[in-house]
Design a protein around this motif. Structure first.
Motif, mmCIF file in Angstrom:
data_model
loop_
_atom_site.group_PDB
_atom_site.id
_atom_site.type_symbol
_atom_site.label_atom_id
_atom_site.label_comp_id
_atom_site.label_asym_id
_atom_site.label_seq_id
_atom_site.Cartn_x
_atom_site.Cartn_y
_atom_site.Cartn_z
ATOM 1 N N GLU A 12 12.027 -26.864 58.744
ATOM 2 C CA GLU A 12 12.649 -26.148 57.638
ATOM 3 C C GLU A 12 14.034 -25.715 58.114
ATOM 4 N N GLY A 13 14.746 -24.953 57.337
ATOM 5 C CA GLY A 13 16.087 -24.533 57.728
ATOM 6 C C GLY A 13 16.074 -23.570 58.901
ATOM 7 N N ASP A 14 17.227 -23.335 59.531
ATOM 8 C CA ASP A 14 17.399 -22.381 60.641
ATOM 9 C C ASP A 14 16.501 -22.699 61.832
ATOM 10 N N GLY A 15 16.181 -23.958 62.026
ATOM 11 C CA GLY A 15 15.355 -24.340 63.180
ATOM 12 C C GLY A 15 13.901 -23.975 63.048
ATOM 13 N N ILE A 16 13.505 -23.453 61.896
ATOM 14 C CA ILE A 16 12.102 -23.052 61.703
ATOM 15 C C ILE A 16 11.223 -24.288 61.533
ATOM 16 N N VAL A 17 10.060 -24.228 62.179
ATOM 17 C CA VAL A 17 9.085 -25.301 62.012
ATOM 18 C C VAL A 17 7.857 -24.719 61.326
ATOM 19 N N ARG A 18 7.354 -25.434 60.342
ATOM 20 C CA ARG A 18 6.120 -24.989 59.700
ATOM 21 C C ARG A 18 4.952 -25.698 60.367
ATOM 22 N N CYS A 19 4.064 -24.890 60.945
ATOM 23 C CA CYS A 19 2.891 -25.481 61.587
ATOM 24 C C CYS A 19 1.873 -25.841 60.515
ATOM 25 N N ASP A 20 1.375 -27.050 60.588
ATOM 26 C CA ASP A 20 0.366 -27.475 59.613
ATOM 27 C C ASP A 20 -0.951 -27.813 60.309
ATOM 28 N N ALA A 21 -1.201 -27.149 61.458
ATOM 29 C CA ALA A 21 -2.426 -27.438 62.203
ATOM 30 C C ALA A 21 -3.622 -26.640 61.702
ATOM 31 N N CYS A 22 -3.391 -25.723 60.767
ATOM 32 C CA CYS A 22 -4.518 -25.028 60.125
ATOM 33 C C CYS A 22 -4.032 -24.504 58.789
ATOM 34 N N PRO A 23 -4.921 -24.009 57.939
ATOM 35 C CA PRO A 23 -4.505 -23.623 56.582
ATOM 36 C C PRO A 23 -3.531 -22.444 56.518
ATOM 37 N N VAL A 24 -3.311 -21.739 57.627
ATOM 38 C CA VAL A 24 -2.413 -20.571 57.603
ATOM 39 C C VAL A 24 -0.966 -21.007 57.389
ATOM 40 N N LEU A 25 -0.606 -22.196 57.901
ATOM 41 C CA LEU A 25 0.735 -22.778 57.718
ATOM 42 C C LEU A 25 1.849 -21.809 58.159
ATOM 43 N N CYS A 26 1.792 -21.371 59.393
ATOM 44 C CA CYS A 26 2.794 -20.440 59.921
ATOM 45 C C CYS A 26 4.192 -21.066 59.893
ATOM 46 N N ARG A 27 5.173 -20.244 59.585
ATOM 47 C CA ARG A 27 6.574 -20.648 59.748
ATOM 48 C C ARG A 27 7.025 -20.068 61.089
ATOM 49 N N ILE A 28 7.320 -20.924 62.029
ATOM 50 C CA ILE A 28 7.561 -20.467 63.400
ATOM 51 C C ILE A 28 9.041 -20.627 63.744
ATOM 52 N N ARG A 29 9.644 -19.505 64.157
ATOM 53 C CA ARG A 29 11.062 -19.523 64.519
ATOM 54 C C ARG A 29 11.238 -20.122 65.917
ATOM 55 N N PRO A 30 12.424 -20.588 66.234
ATOM 56 C CA PRO A 30 12.653 -21.180 67.562
ATOM 57 C C PRO A 30 12.258 -20.213 68.677
ATOM 58 N N GLY A 31 11.572 -20.732 69.658
ATOM 59 C CA GLY A 31 11.161 -19.916 70.804
ATOM 60 C C GLY A 31 9.965 -19.033 70.540
ATOM 61 N N LYS A 32 9.430 -19.057 69.342
ATOM 62 C CA LYS A 32 8.285 -18.187 68.997
ATOM 63 C C LYS A 32 7.018 -19.034 68.866
ATOM 64 N N SER A 33 5.881 -18.294 68.831
ATOM 65 C CA SER A 33 4.610 -18.994 68.608
ATOM 66 C C SER A 33 4.015 -18.517 67.289
ATOM 67 N N GLY A 34 3.029 -19.268 66.799
ATOM 68 C CA GLY A 34 2.385 -18.944 65.531
ATOM 69 C C GLY A 34 1.347 -17.855 65.696
ATOM 70 N N ALA A 35 0.670 -17.544 64.586
ATOM 71 C CA ALA A 35 -0.244 -16.388 64.559
ATOM 72 C C ALA A 35 -1.376 -16.509 65.571
ATOM 73 N N CYS A 36 -1.783 -17.730 65.912
ATOM 74 C CA CYS A 36 -2.910 -17.893 66.827
ATOM 75 C C CYS A 36 -2.469 -18.050 68.272
ATOM 76 N N ASP A 37 -1.153 -18.080 68.517
ATOM 77 C CA ASP A 37 -0.597 -18.292 69.864
ATOM 78 C C ASP A 37 -0.935 -19.653 70.439
ATOM 79 N N ARG A 38 -1.412 -20.557 69.616
ATOM 80 C CA ARG A 38 -1.751 -21.883 70.138
ATOM 81 C C ARG A 38 -0.613 -22.877 69.937
ATOM 82 N N TYR A 39 0.226 -22.631 68.951
ATOM 83 C CA TYR A 39 1.358 -23.515 68.683
ATOM 84 C C TYR A 39 2.656 -22.722 68.776
ATOM 85 N N ALA A 40 3.698 -23.416 69.230
ATOM 86 C CA ALA A 40 4.998 -22.759 69.361
ATOM 87 C C ALA A 40 6.096 -23.711 68.906
ATOM 88 N N ASN A 41 7.224 -23.109 68.613
ATOM 89 C CA ASN A 41 8.414 -23.880 68.272
ATOM 90 C C ASN A 41 9.247 -24.004 69.551
#
Ligand code: SF4
Length: 491
Positions: A12-41
């Motif tokens: 997505e814009g601003d370097g954000i990646v949307r994780c689609d590995a589960c239904p939560v679909l976290c929007r993860i900013r650069p250098g950050k991890s998603g809600a489960c700490d299993r995926y990161a940007n």
């Protein structure tokens, strides 16, 4: 070659990646991890943070270091890729993150590796203790939230059934979150304190002794009261006139028991409280509790009525003991036929120690149980029911983190695994809430293709060296090597 999981995620814009590995679909900013700490940007890429765990069969472990690995003596058939850290297939039609092949004993084998997101899962807990933890069906709580219930006790053990879709999804948001936390911690062999409505508080940790109401349980009982009489009757013969083995379920009385009859032990005029089942076997001598033999008593004489003066005689010697030998007392009838406690003779002390010696260490056992017969099958094959049939026909072996599982008969792929047989921290979670657990399906390549597998995604196991996140650990020789072709396959 890059990690298959990095193919996923939308930019997505601003370097954000949307994780689609589960239904939560976290929007993860650069250098950050998603809600489960299993995926990161990481540098704009969606990356599974934890390494993929690979089991290595070789006796002399050689580092297998991902990208730096460039041809050590490891043989492909000595490597097994587990689902730990592999990533998921959500929304399910995607092929599993790793579908790897290797030649084993001349047979071309394929292992399909993924992390399952389990909304339908729980743990079955076996707690080796006679102590009463609570009534059957009583609610079990963690942090005040209902996470499961007490189920039927087994031989020397109390059983809990925790988790399940009802507690994960059917209650409040907090109940679901706390249930998920408790399941994940128990499955990762961490201690969890559980409080049972109308019963005890118990700290459960897989592979460790239970702590009931603050006291660490040491021994699992040698048997029920009746079995204990049967086991030790001969050793008591001639040393004592009467033995009562106090047990919440079946209290045994030597002189009345068949074992005593066969040894010609004379009647003593003893009168037991409770309900007589068969000779020398009594139910309900007291209430359940955390005292002698899982009853609520601290004075064993409280389960006796007055001795029958027609049969009893002064000087009768009586041993009372619990099913673990933790509690024991020695009594002699006085002239008024009242049992008076006295110092226990040395040979009877030895018999109590023998009971203790024959008790196994009390442990908690945690079996993770989940249904893999649902959507994750689509990551294995385009025709999911064929995978179910293949597992049922023993053509496909199911493992969890490389550990053997028990697959329930009947429909679906409902399996159980002893969490202590799995690598450390095999389990994670997603905040839907659901537990993330590793699962692998191994079969002959021909069978995989035959069940409609994703043939185009099969790659030799050696190519895993191109994956940056790899952790190699030794295989536990006590387990079957998961790549060995199934005996039942018959091809
Ligand atoms: S919770 Fe985890 S798996 Fe789910 S979308 Fe967020 S980062 Fe991805």
């Amino acid at each position: 070659m890059t990690d298959m999981t990095e193919r996923f995620g939308a930019h997505e814009g601003d370097g954000i990646v949307r994780c689609d590995a589960c239904p939560v679909l976290c929007r993860i900013r650069p250098g950050k991890s998603g809600a489960c700490d299993r995926y990161a940007n990481v540098d704009g890429n969606l990356v599974r943070v934890d390494p993929v765990v690979i089991l290595q069969k070789s006796e002399h472990a050689v580092p297998f270091m991902g990208a730096d690995w460039s041809g050590n003596p490891l043989r492909p058939q000595d490597l097994f890729v587990t689902g730990i850290g592999a990533g998921t297939t959500y929304p399910d039609y995607k092929p599993a993150p790793f579908i790897v092949s290797s030649l084993v004993e001349g047979v071309d084998m394929v292992t399909v590796v993924t992390e399952g997101i389990f909304s339908y899962c729980g743990v079955k807990v076996k707690i080796d203790t006679d102590r009463y933890l609570g009534p059957e069906t009583a609610t079990v709580r963690a942090q005040g939230e209902a996470v499961g219930h007490v189920t039927t006790s087994e031989y020397g053990s109390q059983m809990l059934s925790l988790g399940g879709v009802h507690h994960l999804t059917g209650g409040s948001k907090k109940e679901g979150r706390v249930t998920c936390d408790a399941l994940m911690d128990l499955s990762n062999c961490k201690p969890v304190e559980l409080a049972i409505d109308g019963g005890a508080t118990v700290v459960v940790q897989a592979g460790r002794p239970p702590i009931v109401n603050g006291a660490t349980e040491e021994r699992m009982r040698v048997g029920c009261g009746s079995a204990t009489i049967g086991m030790f009757a001969k050793q008591w013969h001639g040393k004592v006139d009467e033995v009562v083995v106090v047990d919440d379920h079946i209290t045994g009385v030597l002189s009345e028991h068949q074992a005593g009859k066969l040894l010609d032990i004379a009647d003593t005029g003893i009168k037991m409280k409770g309900r007589r089942s068969t000779p020398g076997r009594y139910f309900q001598v007291a209430q359940p509790g955390t005292g002698w033999g899982g009853t609520n008593i601290s004075d064993p004489l409280s389960i006796l009525g007055p001795f029958d003066p027609k049969e009893a005689r002064p000087g009768t010697r009586m041993l009372m003991v619990s099913t673990t030998g933790e509690h024991a007392g020695y009594y002699v009838l006085d002239k008024a036929l009242r049992p008076i406690e006295q110092d226990m003779p040395a040979d009877l002390k030895l018999s109590v120690e023998r009971i203790q010696e024959n008790c196994e260490p009390a442990l908690c056992t945690v079996l993770f149980m989940a249904g893999a017969g649902g959507s994750l099958r689509a990551g294995v094959t385009e025709n999911p029911v064929r995978l179910t049939r293949s597992v049922r026909d023993a053509i496909t072996r199911v493992t969890s983190g490389g550990a053997p599982v028990y697959v329930w008969p009947g429909g679906g792929i409902t399996y159980m695994v002893d969490v202590t047989t799995m690598p450390d921290n095999s389990f994670g979670y997603v905040p839907t809430p659901a537990i993330v657990g590793p699962i692998e399906f191994t079969m002959r390549r021909a069978d995989y293709i035959g069940l409609g597998g994703h043939e185009g995604f099969i790659r030799p196991v050696e190519t895993i060296r191109g994956v940056e996140r790899v952790k190699t650990i030794p295989w536990t020789p006590a387990h079957p090597w998961p790549l060995t072709p199934q005996v039942g396959a018959g091809r």
